[in-house]
Scaffold this active site. Structure first.
Site, PDB file in Angstrom:
ATOM      1  N   GLN A 126       0.413  -1.730   0.146  1.00 53.69           N
ATOM      2  CA  GLN A 126      -0.198   0.019  -0.460  1.00 53.69           C
ATOM      3  C   GLN A 126       0.746   1.143   0.116  1.00 53.69           C
ATOM      4  O   GLN A 126       0.511   2.316  -0.328  1.00 53.69           O
ATOM      5  CB  GLN A 126      -0.945  -0.030   0.749  1.00 53.69           C
ATOM      6  CG  GLN A 126      -1.940  -1.122   0.860  1.00 53.69           C
ATOM      7  CD  GLN A 126      -2.626  -1.204   2.412  1.00 53.69           C
ATOM      8  OE1 GLN A 126      -2.815  -1.632   3.309  1.00 53.69           O
ATOM      9  NE2 GLN A 126      -4.085  -0.542   2.265  1.00 53.69           N
ATOM     10  N   TRP A 171      -5.287   3.368  11.934  1.00 51.42           N
ATOM     11  CA  TRP A 171      -4.507   2.765  10.350  1.00 51.42           C
ATOM     12  C   TRP A 171      -5.680   4.539   9.383  1.00 51.42           C
ATOM     13  O   TRP A 171      -6.482   4.074   9.655  1.00 51.42           O
ATOM     14  CB  TRP A 171      -5.579   1.908   9.488  1.00 51.42           C
ATOM     15  CG  TRP A 171      -5.353   1.902   8.143  1.00 51.42           C
ATOM     16  CD1 TRP A 171      -5.910   2.385   7.576  1.00 51.42           C
ATOM     17  CD2 TRP A 171      -4.433   1.291   8.165  1.00 51.42           C
ATOM     18  NE1 TRP A 171      -5.017   1.883   6.101  1.00 51.42           N
ATOM     19  CE2 TRP A 171      -4.538   1.088   6.332  1.00 51.42           C
ATOM     20  CE3 TRP A 171      -3.255   0.269   8.544  1.00 51.42           C
ATOM     21  CZ2 TRP A 171      -3.369   0.624   5.182  1.00 51.42           C
ATOM     22  CZ3 TRP A 171      -2.975  -0.239   7.370  1.00 51.42           C
ATOM     23  CH2 TRP A 171      -2.483  -0.901   6.045  1.00 51.42           C
ATOM     24  N   ASN A 227      -2.473 -10.464   8.478  1.00 58.61           N
ATOM     25  CA  ASN A 227      -3.638  -9.464   8.946  1.00 58.61           C
ATOM     26  C   ASN A 227      -5.087 -10.149   8.371  1.00 58.61           C
ATOM     27  O   ASN A 227      -4.625 -10.338   6.601  1.00 58.61           O
ATOM     28  CB  ASN A 227      -2.742  -8.318   7.801  1.00 58.61           C
ATOM     29  CG  ASN A 227      -3.348  -7.515   7.655  1.00 58.61           C
ATOM     30  OD1 ASN A 227      -3.725  -5.734   9.219  1.00 58.61           O
ATOM     31  ND2 ASN A 227      -5.144  -7.145   7.028  1.00 58.61           N
ATOM     32  N   ARG A 236       3.790  -0.395  13.068  1.00 55.31           N
ATOM     33  CA  ARG A 236       3.218  -1.637  12.579  1.00 55.31           C
ATOM     34  C   ARG A 236       3.438  -1.633  10.803  1.00 55.31           C
ATOM     35  O   ARG A 236       2.807  -0.400  10.280  1.00 55.31           O
ATOM     36  CB  ARG A 236       1.793  -2.186  12.805  1.00 55.31           C
ATOM     37  CG  ARG A 236       1.270  -3.392  11.894  1.00 55.31           C
ATOM     38  CD  ARG A 236       0.009  -2.958  12.703  1.00 55.31           C
ATOM     39  NE  ARG A 236      -0.227  -4.872  11.603  1.00 55.31           N
ATOM     40  CZ  ARG A 236      -1.296  -5.001  11.035  1.00 55.31           C
ATOM     41  NH1 ARG A 236      -2.209  -4.197  11.217  1.00 55.31           N
ATOM     42  NH2 ARG A 236      -1.689  -5.981  10.196  1.00 55.31           N
ATOM     43  N   GLU A 279      -5.575   1.888  -0.820  1.00 58.29           N
ATOM     44  CA  GLU A 279      -6.873   0.835  -0.433  1.00 58.29           C
ATOM     45  C   GLU A 279      -7.151   0.041  -0.947  1.00 58.29           C
ATOM     46  O   GLU A 279      -8.940   0.233  -1.483  1.00 58.29           O
ATOM     47  CB  GLU A 279      -7.608   1.861  -0.013  1.00 58.29           C
ATOM     48  CG  GLU A 279      -9.440   1.516   0.796  1.00 58.29           C
ATOM     49  CD  GLU A 279      -8.626   0.553   1.578  1.00 58.29           C
ATOM     50  OE1 GLU A 279      -7.642   0.975   2.693  1.00 58.29           O
ATOM     51  OE2 GLU A 279      -8.913  -0.872   1.821  1.00 58.29           O
ATOM     52  N   TRP A 280      -6.729  -0.995  -2.148  1.00 58.43           N
ATOM     53  CA  TRP A 280      -6.947  -2.189  -2.878  1.00 58.43           C
ATOM     54  C   TRP A 280      -7.516  -2.138  -3.703  1.00 58.43           C
ATOM     55  O   TRP A 280      -7.358  -1.742  -4.617  1.00 58.43           O
ATOM     56  CB  TRP A 280      -7.309  -3.311  -1.356  1.00 58.43           C
ATOM     57  CG  TRP A 280      -6.523  -3.355  -0.197  1.00 58.43           C
ATOM     58  CD1 TRP A 280      -6.583  -3.234   0.968  1.00 58.43           C
ATOM     59  CD2 TRP A 280      -5.007  -3.676  -0.165  1.00 58.43           C
ATOM     60  NE1 TRP A 280      -5.442  -3.011   2.171  1.00 58.43           N
ATOM     61  CE2 TRP A 280      -4.759  -3.628   1.169  1.00 58.43           C
ATOM     62  CE3 TRP A 280      -3.946  -4.196  -0.533  1.00 58.43           C
ATOM     63  CZ2 TRP A 280      -3.386  -4.175   1.068  1.00 58.43           C
ATOM     64  CZ3 TRP A 280      -2.544  -4.718  -1.140  1.00 58.43           C
ATOM     65  CH2 TRP A 280      -2.626  -4.909   0.100  1.00 58.43           C
ATOM     66  N   TYR A 312     -13.075  -1.430  12.119  1.00 57.88           N
ATOM     67  CA  TYR A 312     -13.461   0.000  10.963  1.00 57.88           C
ATOM     68  C   TYR A 312     -15.064   0.545  11.807  1.00 57.88           C
ATOM     69  O   TYR A 312     -15.834   1.787  12.312  1.00 57.88           O
ATOM     70  CB  TYR A 312     -13.311  -0.232  10.236  1.00 57.88           C
ATOM     71  CG  TYR A 312     -11.553  -0.159   9.703  1.00 57.88           C
ATOM     72  CD1 TYR A 312     -11.325  -1.571   9.485  1.00 57.88           C
ATOM     73  CD2 TYR A 312     -11.191   1.238   9.609  1.00 57.88           C
ATOM     74  CE1 TYR A 312      -9.755  -1.611   9.350  1.00 57.88           C
ATOM     75  CE2 TYR A 312      -9.943   0.932   8.805  1.00 57.88           C
ATOM     76  CZ  TYR A 312      -9.388  -0.670   9.029  1.00 57.88           C
ATOM     77  OH  TYR A 312      -7.744  -0.241   9.427  1.00 57.88           O
ATOM     78  N   HIS A 337       0.916  -9.825   4.506  1.00 63.60           N
ATOM     79  CA  HIS A 337      -0.527  -8.081   4.440  1.00 63.60           C
ATOM     80  C   HIS A 337      -0.762  -8.422   2.965  1.00 63.60           C
ATOM     81  O   HIS A 337      -0.601  -7.214   2.519  1.00 63.60           O
ATOM     82  CB  HIS A 337      -0.158  -7.188   5.255  1.00 63.60           C
ATOM     83  CG  HIS A 337      -1.018  -6.068   5.353  1.00 63.60           C
ATOM     84  ND1 HIS A 337      -1.223  -5.860   6.007  1.00 63.60           N
ATOM     85  CD2 HIS A 337      -1.617  -5.629   4.976  1.00 63.60           C
ATOM     86  CE1 HIS A 337      -1.948  -4.850   6.165  1.00 63.60           C
ATOM     87  NE2 HIS A 337      -2.800  -4.957   5.080  1.00 63.60           N
ATOM     88  N   ASN A 388      -8.403  -5.305  14.238  1.00 63.44           N
ATOM     89  CA  ASN A 388      -8.691  -4.626  13.546  1.00 63.44           C
ATOM     90  C   ASN A 388     -10.370  -4.785  13.782  1.00 63.44           C
ATOM     91  O   ASN A 388     -10.757  -5.036  13.639  1.00 63.44           O
ATOM     92  CB  ASN A 388      -7.967  -4.841  12.602  1.00 63.44           C
ATOM     93  CG  ASN A 388      -6.835  -4.580  12.264  1.00 63.44           C
ATOM     94  OD1 ASN A 388      -6.181  -4.872  12.592  1.00 63.44           O
ATOM     95  ND2 ASN A 388      -6.396  -5.230  10.914  1.00 63.44           N
TER      96      ASN A 388
END
Ligand SMILES: CCOCCOc1ccc(-c2cn(C[C@@H]3NC[C@@H](O)[C@H]3O)nn2)cc1
Length: 447
Positions: A20, A399, A165, A77, A406-407, A296, A121, A294
């Site tokens: 990323q 994050w 991840n 990280r 972002e993928w 969100y 990741h 994680n």
């Protein structure tokens, strides 16, 4: 305004991942990953974006570390690009790849920042994918060999390790929903992959113990919370299933040594099963030193027959949504953490990702991202409530440190507290950067 004081000793950090932010996709011997293939496949990533350059952190890491130091974080990280270390996926080790991560980690340590390294990741080597990827049990061995190389190379320098991840993203999002690389849509394949990922995790932990590596190791599942719309059992069960695909499915085997029966039954109903081999569950249940979480978003949901994989229907409540469309649901963070502590006991927890997508742009050299500050205030308040409820929180990684790839959303979605201009690669500290700096310095926040 109220003041929320955090306990002394909480580690404040931030996080990114190799594909990323690094760029330098063809430099110093790096091999191709499934995300290079996926992002260069037309239609897979918004606006045809890819990670060839990203934030160019491969070359600009010293500037990035200066920004981390000014921010005041004491942990950072990051993830290692497996194809930089093994350009063929297995076989020869790429010394320039190792040398880059030594330069990077040394610079972190020089600046008083402790590294937390994510081994996987999502950037699996394409050569391994060509042989079946995580569906092929040989990939488990390749991962353990890669992990052993990193443990031996960085023993004493890196003292916090994460094996995987978000295994839910790697298995179900990428191989059942087809949203991420390699983009398959096969529930049995995804379920098989989820099991192989857990076996790979467990065998890497076994290797870590065997080598007597200094430090601690864990993994970082993603989580969500769905609150049942009513007290009807079918609403409760539907929410449990969708949440369980991320929480119990990945955490029960690690902490209880078995898959959750209610999930096995549901998958069985969908014609999907698990092929366990002798020793798999024993490998998976290796004790970890900490759990990465994680979080969100979450929602209100109810049962709806034949709706999605779990017969769930998310309800539009009119609550605020971030610029990626996710509901802002800080109470869900509290519920996830207290649920996990209640189910798995006093495992030390690092919040390895929490943050929000808001696409505010610079104006007169400033980025006014009040909505991100509000999201963070409410989620840190929920975190504080979880700590007061007895959840053993050791640290928090926001994050993300900077806007990045972002993928499948490409560069259209910004999660950073530092803005990145992708034309010039100029970094601009957002208002949220200064806000977070104050939280770290004070170890308290105002809400
Ligand atoms: C079209 C249907 O879509 C269904 C849900 O689709 C998604 C997509 C993405 C996610 C997602 C993205 N993130 C943030 C990342 N975590 C790791 C780090 O690399 C961040 O970039 N977490 N979860 C979840 C669900």
């Amino acid at each position: 305004m109220a003041i929320i004081q955090f306990p002394n000793g909480i580690k404040w950090g931030s996080a990114t991942a190799a594909y990323q932010v690094e760029g330098a996709a063809f430099e110093d011997g790096r091999g191709p990953s499934i995300w290079d293939t996926f992002s260069h496949t037309p239609g897979k990533v918004k606006d045809g974006d890819n990670g060839d350059i990203a934030c160019d952190s491969y070359h600009r890491y010293e500037e990035d570390i200066e920004l981390m130091k000014e921010l005041g974080i004491t942990m950072y990280r990051f993830s290692v690009s497996w194809p930089r270390i093994y350009p063929e996926g297995t076989g020869e080790i790429n010394q320039p790849g190792l040398a880059f991560y030594h330069r990077f980690v040394d610079k972190l340590l020089e600046n008083g920042i402790e590294p937390m390294c994510t081994l996987y990741h999502w950037d699996l080597h394409q050569a391994l994918q060509d042989k079946g990827g995580w569906a092929n049990r040989d990939t488990i061995g390749a991962f353990v060999t890669y992990a052993e190389t990193m443990f031996n190379e960085f023993n004493g320098k890196i003292k916090h390790w994460l094996t995987l991840n978000e295994p839910w993203c790697v298995s179900f999002l990428s191989n059942h929903m087809g949203v991420h690389a390699p983009g398959n849509q096969d529930l049995q394949l995804a379920t098989t992959i989820s099991h192989h990922l857990l076996v790979a995790h467990g065998k890497a932990v076994q290797k870590f113990r065997e080598l007597e590596v200094q430090g601690q190791i864990g993994f970082a599942p993603n989580t969500t919370w769905l609150e049942p719309f009513s007290s009807r059992q079918q609403d409760i069960d539907a929410c449990r299933r969708e949440v369980g695909q991320q929480i119990e499915w990945f955490m029960d085997p690690v902490f209880k040594g078995e898959y959750p029966q209610f999930m096995l039954d549901w998958f069985n109903k969908k014609g999907v099963g698990l092929q366990l081999e002798e020793g798999d569950l024993e490998a998976i249940r290796q004790p970890v030193d900490f759990l990465g979480i994680n979080y969100y978003t979450g929602n209100l949901a109810r049962y709806k027959e034949d709706s999605g994989l779990f017969d769930t229907e998310h309800i539009e409540t009119g609550v605020e949504r971030t610029d990626i469309g996710w509901p802002v649901y800080p109470d869900g963070f509290y519920k996830v953490l207290t649920y996990i502590a209640g189910r798995y006991g006093d495992i030390p927890i690092y919040i390895t990702e929490n943050g929000a997508c808001y696409n505010d742009e610079p104006a007169d050299g400033r980025v006014k991202d009040d909505r991100r500050i509000s999201y963070l205030q409410h989620h840190l308040a929920a975190l504080s409530r979880a700590i007061e409820s007895g959840v053993n929180i050791k640290g928090y990684f926001l994050w993300s440190l900077m806007d990045n790839f972002e993928w499948a959303e490409g560069y259209s979605k910004r999660f950073g507290i530092i803005h990145v201009d992708y034309r010039t690669l100029v970094r601009t500290k957002k208002d949220s950067y200064y806000w977070y700096k104050k939280v770290i310095a004070n170890n308290w926040l105002e809400v």
